[in-house]
Write an enzyme that holds these catalytic residues in place. Structure first.
Site, mmCIF file in Angstrom:
data_model
loop_
_atom_site.group_PDB
_atom_site.id
_atom_site.type_symbol
_atom_site.label_atom_id
_atom_site.label_comp_id
_atom_site.label_asym_id
_atom_site.label_seq_id
_atom_site.Cartn_x
_atom_site.Cartn_y
_atom_site.Cartn_z
ATOM 1 N N TYR A 194 -10.054 -0.610 10.083
ATOM 2 C CA TYR A 194 -10.461 -1.645 9.125
ATOM 3 C C TYR A 194 -11.445 -2.628 9.756
ATOM 4 C CZ TYR A 194 -6.561 0.070 6.310
ATOM 5 O OH TYR A 194 -5.713 0.864 5.584
ATOM 6 N N GLU A 216 2.179 -0.761 14.091
ATOM 7 C CA GLU A 216 1.248 0.037 13.288
ATOM 8 C C GLU A 216 -0.098 0.101 13.995
ATOM 9 O OE1 GLU A 216 0.649 -0.754 9.129
ATOM 10 O OE2 GLU A 216 2.775 -1.198 8.775
ATOM 11 N N LYS A 249 -3.031 8.367 6.736
ATOM 12 C CA LYS A 249 -2.876 8.012 8.154
ATOM 13 C C LYS A 249 -1.762 8.784 8.843
ATOM 14 C CE LYS A 249 -4.801 3.339 7.939
ATOM 15 N NZ LYS A 249 -4.975 3.203 6.489
ATOM 16 N N ASP A 251 0.824 -1.200 0.000
ATOM 17 C CA ASP A 251 0.000 0.000 0.000
ATOM 18 C C ASP A 251 0.869 1.266 0.000
ATOM 19 O OD1 ASP A 251 -2.263 1.604 0.048
ATOM 20 O OD2 ASP A 251 -2.373 1.584 2.235
ATOM 21 N N TYR A 274 -5.535 -2.644 13.546
ATOM 22 C CA TYR A 274 -6.386 -1.541 13.112
ATOM 23 C C TYR A 274 -7.823 -1.694 13.597
ATOM 24 C CZ TYR A 274 -2.549 0.110 10.233
ATOM 25 O OH TYR A 274 -1.338 0.591 9.806
ATOM 26 N N ASN A 331 7.192 -7.502 6.532
ATOM 27 C CA ASN A 331 6.032 -6.782 7.042
ATOM 28 C C ASN A 331 4.749 -7.473 6.590
ATOM 29 O OD1 ASN A 331 4.683 -4.225 8.166
ATOM 30 N ND2 ASN A 331 3.832 -4.363 6.097
ATOM 31 N N GLU A 332 3.943 -7.842 7.555
ATOM 32 C CA GLU A 332 2.598 -8.394 7.351
ATOM 33 C C GLU A 332 2.535 -9.549 6.352
ATOM 34 O OE1 GLU A 332 -0.128 -5.214 6.450
ATOM 35 O OE2 GLU A 332 -0.261 -4.619 8.544
ATOM 36 N N ASN A 339 0.758 -5.209 13.922
ATOM 37 C CA ASN A 339 0.015 -4.147 13.241
ATOM 38 C C ASN A 339 -1.468 -4.405 13.463
ATOM 39 O OD1 ASN A 339 2.494 -3.318 12.305
ATOM 40 N ND2 ASN A 339 2.105 -3.812 10.156
ATOM 41 N N TRP A 384 1.137 4.481 12.770
ATOM 42 C CA TRP A 384 1.134 4.487 11.303
ATOM 43 C C TRP A 384 0.290 5.671 10.848
ATOM 44 C CZ3 TRP A 384 4.226 2.190 8.069
ATOM 45 C CH2 TRP A 384 3.905 2.201 6.714
#
Length: 599
Positions: A477, A510, A574, A170, A473, A417-418, A471, A555
């Protein structure tokens, strides 16, 4: 031709070394077509375009075809090897080429490198004499596949035949020569690499070192020089341990750097053949009893995930933005950042060394999670993320550790990452990579950044790593706009990780909400500045309940550009600062919290 070999130390000017910056305007052109057989490096480029280096090329030109180009582009300029370099060895070096680069000296290919964020170079001594001019062409390819980091794929329209690069991360796929290019010289007998690992006991510091040099009759001598210019220790030999009496430790927020000066001395006449100066901070890193320790003291991370991203330049390195960003980090009370989601410029790492900012250093392994974009889609498989991808990943880790191993600011390696760490094949993919990272550097902990969908119940690989980095959210999300429900979910999630790994520290790497500057809501609705403030405050309230939480990195530091999509209006919002580095309301709230924590 050199291919993905580990380069020498970052070029520097000393009494024995010289360097010429090749930054500036280069001739620029794009490949005519993916199947073109043209070889533009064999002659001067026929183009009226000039592109600045360092900079990503995408936003420079008012041409959508260049911005969206998929494939090779070419940079070219004439270079003169200084007359005084006769009898020396000299190299052409690019600090990065996103995502694949080739260096041509006149008509000859001399270096090829895959990986967009680490340096590569070629010895050109035998190709051009000192005092002569040559044509330097650097070809750069932005194509991503399932075997590159990050991964992606090229899709071709059935209607127009247009090629489009799609990817799974992203942030915008900026490309080009975003970092400096150099021509530099070294003596024929020279220092190629230095590794230092530091420690201390009481008031005595230790530097364990290993030096690689070309063969010759010269002997290696070491001097350690403090910030006042006084020599505080000396040694000889290519390997050893130096003791530093009354040591000044490198501390977060209070950097102290010694000059580790390595020299090659001619045995016959005692002349200095080569010298390299390495800024060295003496400090220790440890993970113990669910705490992260720097110099045996608990360290709580405050800061951000960042991006190399500015208007017009894209990922192009800019000294003014770098200094200003560090000023903002200090103003807001941050002590750290993560190089999300790729290695940053070495100039930034050196600046962090000098300013006492702590870094989680990350590879470009982002997007190894196809399920995030298409629910149910597999990530690991023979035709997906496979053994070839893992080898590219291993090489990326080798290059990252090789480049950044001596930076005091770097306290932990993040190798991805992720990723889809809950998917079948994840453990088989990541276990060898975690092992490799520790083999390359046993002095730092190793982590990866866990994605929201790989919960404490589903994740298959976190036991392989030293620190749990999450991370999350909730409130954005998931449970969008409902912070009460999000708070319950966050608390449950953190408790699950504590129960599963009671001896591991947790860093929230994040958390955040897209926020449109100037949008306000008395109801604190999503996208408003009020909602960003309230969401961050909720997370902090929960963090403070858990002794195992040892860090919070919001983030993001600043808004940044992304690919075009209905969920993104001119990029990801963000940031707590705008892309132009203006503070949103959340920046002031973070400053109030973090400056208090810093005390």
């Amino acid at each position: 031709m050199v291919q993905n070999s580990l380069p020498m130390l970052k070029p520097q000017r000393t009494l024995s070394r010289d360097l010429v910056s090749l930054d500036g305007l280069w001739k620029f052109s794009v490949a005519a077509s993916p199947n073109s057989t043209a070889q533009p490096w064999t002659k001067p480029l026929v183009t009226d375009l000039e592109c600045p280096v360092p900079a990503s090329y995408n936003d420079i030109f008012i041409d959508r075809n260049i911005r969206d180009h998929v494939g090779w582009v070419y940079y070219q300029r004439d270079v003169i090897v200084p007359k005084g370099w006769s009898g020396e060895q000299y190299f052409a070096r690019a600090e990065s080429a996103t995502h694949e680069g080739q260096i041509y000296i006149n008509d000859r290919l001399v270096a090829h490198h895959v990986g967009g964020y680490t340096p590569f170079e070629a010895d050109v001594t035998d190709l051009v004499k000192a005092g002569e001019q040559f044509r330097l062409t650097i070809a750069v390819n932005n194509i991503l596949t399932f075997q590159t980091l990050p991964p992606g794929k090229v899709e071709v329209s059935n209607v127009t035949g247009k090629r489009t690069q799609t990817y799974y991360h992203d942030f915008y796929n900026y490309a080009g020569l975003a970092r400096s290019v150099w021509l530099y010289s070294v003596p024929t007998q020279h220092i190629q690499d230095i590794t230092v690992v530091t420690d201390y006991e009481g008031t005595t510091g230790q530097i364990k070192y290993n030096i690689t040099a070309t063969k010759g009759s010269g002997k290696i001598q070491i001097a350690v020089i403090d910030e006042s210019g006084a020599t505080v220790a000396t040694a000889s030999g290519a390997t050893g341990t130096i003791s530093i009496p009354s040591v000044q430790l490198w501390q977060p927020g209070a950097a102290y750097l010694y000059n580790f000066r390595a020299s090659i001395i001619d045995s016959s006449n005692k002349k200095t053949l080569d010298t390299y100066n390495l800024a060295t901070g003496i400090r220790t890193i440890a993970v113990k009893d669910a705490q992260f320790l720097i110099n045996d003291k608990p360290f709580y991370f405050t800061g951000f995930g960042k991006h190399e991203d500015t208007n017009i330049r894209g990922k192009g390195h800019d000294q003014a933005y770098m200094v200003h960003d560090f000023q903002l980090l200090n103003w807001i009370g941050a002590n750290s950042f993560r190089t999300s989601h790729y290695p940053y410029t070495e100039e930034m790492m050196e600046f962090a060394d000098r300013k006492g900012i702590v870094i989680i250093d990350e590879t470009a392994a982002v997007g190894l999670n196809f399920d995030l974009h298409t629910p149910g889609e597999r990530t690991f498989g023979p035709d997906l993320i496979n053994n070839q991808t893992r080898e590219a990943h291993a090489q990326a880790i080798r290059e990252l550790v090789h480049r950044d191993k001596n930076h005091a600011s770097v306290v932990m390696w993040s190798i991805a990452n992720e990723p889809a760490s809950h998917a079948e094949g994840a453990r088989e993919y990541f276990e060898p990579l975690a092992t490799l990272t520790r083999q390359l550097d046993s002095s730092r902990p190793v982590t990866f950044i866990n994605v929201q969908t790989a919960t404490y119940k589903l994740d298959k690989i976190s036991d392989l790593f030293d620190v749990t980095c999450l991370n999350r959210y909730f409130g954005w999300y998931l449970t969008t706009g409902d912070l009460a429900e999000a708070e319950v979910a966050l608390r449950t999630e953190l408790q699950g990780w504590v129960d599963r790994f009671p001896n591991k520290p947790i860093i929230m790497t994040e958390y955040g909400a897209d926020t449109v500057t100037g949008l306000h809501s008395v109801f604190s609705l999503p996208w408003s500045e009020e909602y960003q403030v309230d969401m961050l405050a909720m997370y902090h309230r929960v963090f403070d309940e858990f002794e195992a939480v040892w860090g919070e990195q919001v983030w993001n530091f600043a808004d940044f550009q992304t690919s075009v999509g209905t969920g993104r209006v001119d990029g990801n919002k963000k940031g707590v600062f705008t892309r132009e580095r203006r503070p949103k309301a959340a920046a002031h709230e973070l400053r109030a919290r973090w400056t208090k924590l810093r005390k």
